[in-house]
Design an enzyme around this catalytic site. Sequence first.
Site, PDB file in Angstrom:
ATOM      1  CE1 TYR A   4      -6.541 -47.459 -18.805  1.00 56.18           C
ATOM      2  CE2 TYR A   4      -7.086 -45.470 -19.427  1.00 56.18           C
ATOM      3  CZ  TYR A   4      -6.109 -46.001 -18.982  1.00 56.18           C
ATOM      4  OH  TYR A   4      -4.635 -45.905 -20.253  1.00 56.18           O
ATOM      5  CD  GLU A   6      -8.961 -41.050 -21.510  1.00 58.90           C
ATOM      6  OE1 GLU A   6     -10.445 -40.992 -21.049  1.00 58.90           O
ATOM      7  OE2 GLU A   6      -8.925 -40.345 -22.899  1.00 58.90           O
ATOM      8  CE  LYS A  15      -3.015 -46.938 -17.568  1.00 56.07           C
ATOM      9  NZ  LYS A  15      -1.765 -47.554 -17.706  1.00 56.07           N
ATOM     10  CB  THR A  20      -3.073 -42.493 -20.274  1.00 50.60           C
ATOM     11  OG1 THR A  20      -4.680 -41.969 -21.077  1.00 50.60           O
ATOM     12  CG2 THR A  20      -4.005 -42.362 -18.727  1.00 50.60           C
TER      13      THR A  20
HETATM   14  O1  F7E Z   1     -12.797 -43.817 -28.025  1.00 49.31           O
HETATM   15  C1  F7E Z   1     -14.981 -42.094 -29.161  1.00 49.31           C
HETATM   16  C2  F7E Z   1     -14.698 -42.747 -27.742  1.00 49.31           C
HETATM   17  O2  F7E Z   1     -12.133 -46.139 -27.001  1.00 49.31           O
HETATM   18  C3  F7E Z   1     -11.738 -42.378 -28.898  1.00 49.31           C
HETATM   19  C4  F7E Z   1      -7.028 -45.682 -24.541  1.00 49.31           C
HETATM   20  O3  F7E Z   1      -6.305 -46.716 -25.834  1.00 49.31           O
HETATM   21  O4  F7E Z   1      -6.300 -43.883 -25.440  1.00 49.31           O
HETATM   22  C5  F7E Z   1      -7.433 -44.991 -25.159  1.00 49.31           C
HETATM   23  O5  F7E Z   1      -8.128 -43.971 -25.193  1.00 49.31           O
HETATM   24  C6  F7E Z   1     -12.840 -41.869 -29.021  1.00 49.31           C
HETATM   25  C7  F7E Z   1     -13.483 -41.600 -27.367  1.00 49.31           C
HETATM   26  O6  F7E Z   1     -10.214 -44.328 -27.438  1.00 49.31           O
HETATM   27  C8  F7E Z   1     -16.922 -45.047 -30.682  1.00 49.31           C
HETATM   28  O7  F7E Z   1     -15.643 -42.049 -26.738  1.00 49.31           O
HETATM   29  C9  F7E Z   1     -17.495 -42.730 -30.757  1.00 49.31           C
HETATM   30  O8  F7E Z   1     -14.348 -40.047 -27.881  1.00 49.31           O
HETATM   31  O9  F7E Z   1     -10.686 -45.354 -28.952  1.00 49.31           O
HETATM   32  P1  F7E Z   1     -11.220 -44.896 -27.774  1.00 49.31           P
HETATM   33  P2  F7E Z   1      -9.486 -43.774 -25.565  1.00 49.31           P
HETATM   34  O10 F7E Z   1     -10.603 -43.446 -24.535  1.00 49.31           O
HETATM   35  O11 F7E Z   1      -9.876 -42.436 -26.376  1.00 49.31           O
HETATM   36  C10 F7E Z   1      -5.594 -43.009 -24.123  1.00 49.31           C
HETATM   37  C11 F7E Z   1      -4.979 -42.819 -24.577  1.00 49.31           C
HETATM   38  C12 F7E Z   1      -5.371 -44.281 -22.832  1.00 49.31           C
HETATM   39  O12 F7E Z   1      -4.745 -44.555 -22.663  1.00 49.31           O
HETATM   40  C13 F7E Z   1      -6.550 -46.018 -23.408  1.00 49.31           C
HETATM   41  O13 F7E Z   1      -6.384 -46.313 -22.625  1.00 49.31           O
HETATM   42  O14 F7E Z   1     -13.399 -42.400 -29.973  1.00 49.31           O
HETATM   43  N1  F7E Z   1     -15.558 -43.403 -30.346  1.00 49.31           N
HETATM   44  N2  F7E Z   1     -17.216 -44.248 -31.345  1.00 49.31           N
HETATM   45  C14 F7E Z   1     -15.035 -44.631 -29.453  1.00 49.31           C
HETATM   46  N3  F7E Z   1     -14.560 -45.333 -29.008  1.00 49.31           N
HETATM   47  C15 F7E Z   1     -14.629 -46.318 -29.397  1.00 49.31           C
HETATM   48  N4  F7E Z   1     -14.060 -47.159 -28.235  1.00 49.31           N
HETATM   49  N5  F7E Z   1     -15.858 -46.954 -29.699  1.00 49.31           N
HETATM   50  C16 F7E Z   1     -16.981 -46.675 -30.201  1.00 49.31           C
HETATM   51  O15 F7E Z   1     -18.077 -46.946 -30.891  1.00 49.31           O
END
Ligand code: F7E
Length: 337
Positions: free
Chosen positions: A154, A132, A158, A130
């Site tokens: 996470y 990440e 990974k 990923t």
């Molecule tokens: O967050 C911000 C949050 O949870 C994206 C997974 O598939 O992609 C994913 O990880 C961004 C972050 O995805 C909220 O802080 C703001 O900066 O959609 P996300 P992620 O963390 O990028 C990678 C490639 C993976 O491998 C992972 O498994 O959005 N954000 N406000 C928020 N995020 C969430 N979830 N909820 C909020 O309310």
Amino acid sequence: MANTQKRALITGITGQDGMYLAELLHEKDYQVYGLIRGQHNPKRHILEQHFPWVELLEGDLSDMGSLIAALEVSQPDEVYNLGAISFVALSFKQPELTGNITGLGALRLLEAIRVVDGGKGKMRYYQASTSELYGKVRETPQNELTPFHPRSPYGVAKGYAHFMTVNYRESYGIHASCGILFNHESPRRGYEFVTRKVTSSVARIKLGLQKELVLGNIDSQRDWGFAGDYVEGMWRMLQQDEPDDYVLATGVTHPISELLDLSFAEVGITDWKPYVKQDPRFMRPAEVDLLLGDPSKAKTKLGWEPKVKFPELVKMMVANDLEIEGKKELGSANSGA
Ligand code: F7E
């Protein structure tokens, strides 16, 4: 005549990637096996209803014996390890569980392949790495040689799985490849991830079912692609003569404000500020500020390119959520609720 049909085992088959990959492999005439965990898995019926051609095998990435049994029964040519605790925010709350499933789970599966395949080199392995891993990024854009600096349990788990995959490739000659996938989304995305949270909330706001959308840090930027395109890249990695690691990304990054602009515009709202609130509850102890992938190796060596662009992806997700939320509303109106 010998049966030449290819066989694939997918962990994490109930997730968006698992479903798109299962469909892709089915179209290519594979016999698809899916590892499914837990008693009364709530997603089991979705698979049984919509993917009746998938053979479900009970097992868990935390249970080595169940992985050996799944490999013995399915005798796969290809194993796709998509199973993980994949929600970054949850990994801060349950770091040990994340390490066990997301990190050690990959080791157990690799070890099970080593034992069951017994050095025959029949079972090829795909590890879902990923973006990440890049975390506090050392360079932009990020490619296969960019150093890792994960920012969450996470990401760290990974990292363990990634290097264990490389190690099994180098130590035992297993055809094992890592796909370093940047964020990829779809109408099948879980509601906890920011894209789906936004598109489903926008649909509910439009339908009068919700008043506001509460988010965490909206300053981060992501390279968002369509999950349906990315599973094609996974499959292509395992068709190569030599195993290797590849970045899959679009090469374009977008701030969350653009996700909000596009999503609200789909329902005719041009100024989303009155609808969006921020709450520290959704902030993470450490954040990944900017991700932007360089997919040129995948393009050159795999002939892989993403097809769906970000505005099209958002359009697809909002349209899907309008349909889902509209049906729910109709259902509750009919029941007199
Ligand atoms: O967050 C911000 C949050 O949870 C994206 C997974 O598939 O992609 C994913 O990880 C961004 C972050 O995805 C909220 O802080 C703001 O900066 O959609 P996300 P992620 O963390 O990028 C990678 C490639 C993976 O491998 C992972 O498994 O959005 N954000 N406000 C928020 N995020 C969430 N979830 N909820 C909020 O309310």
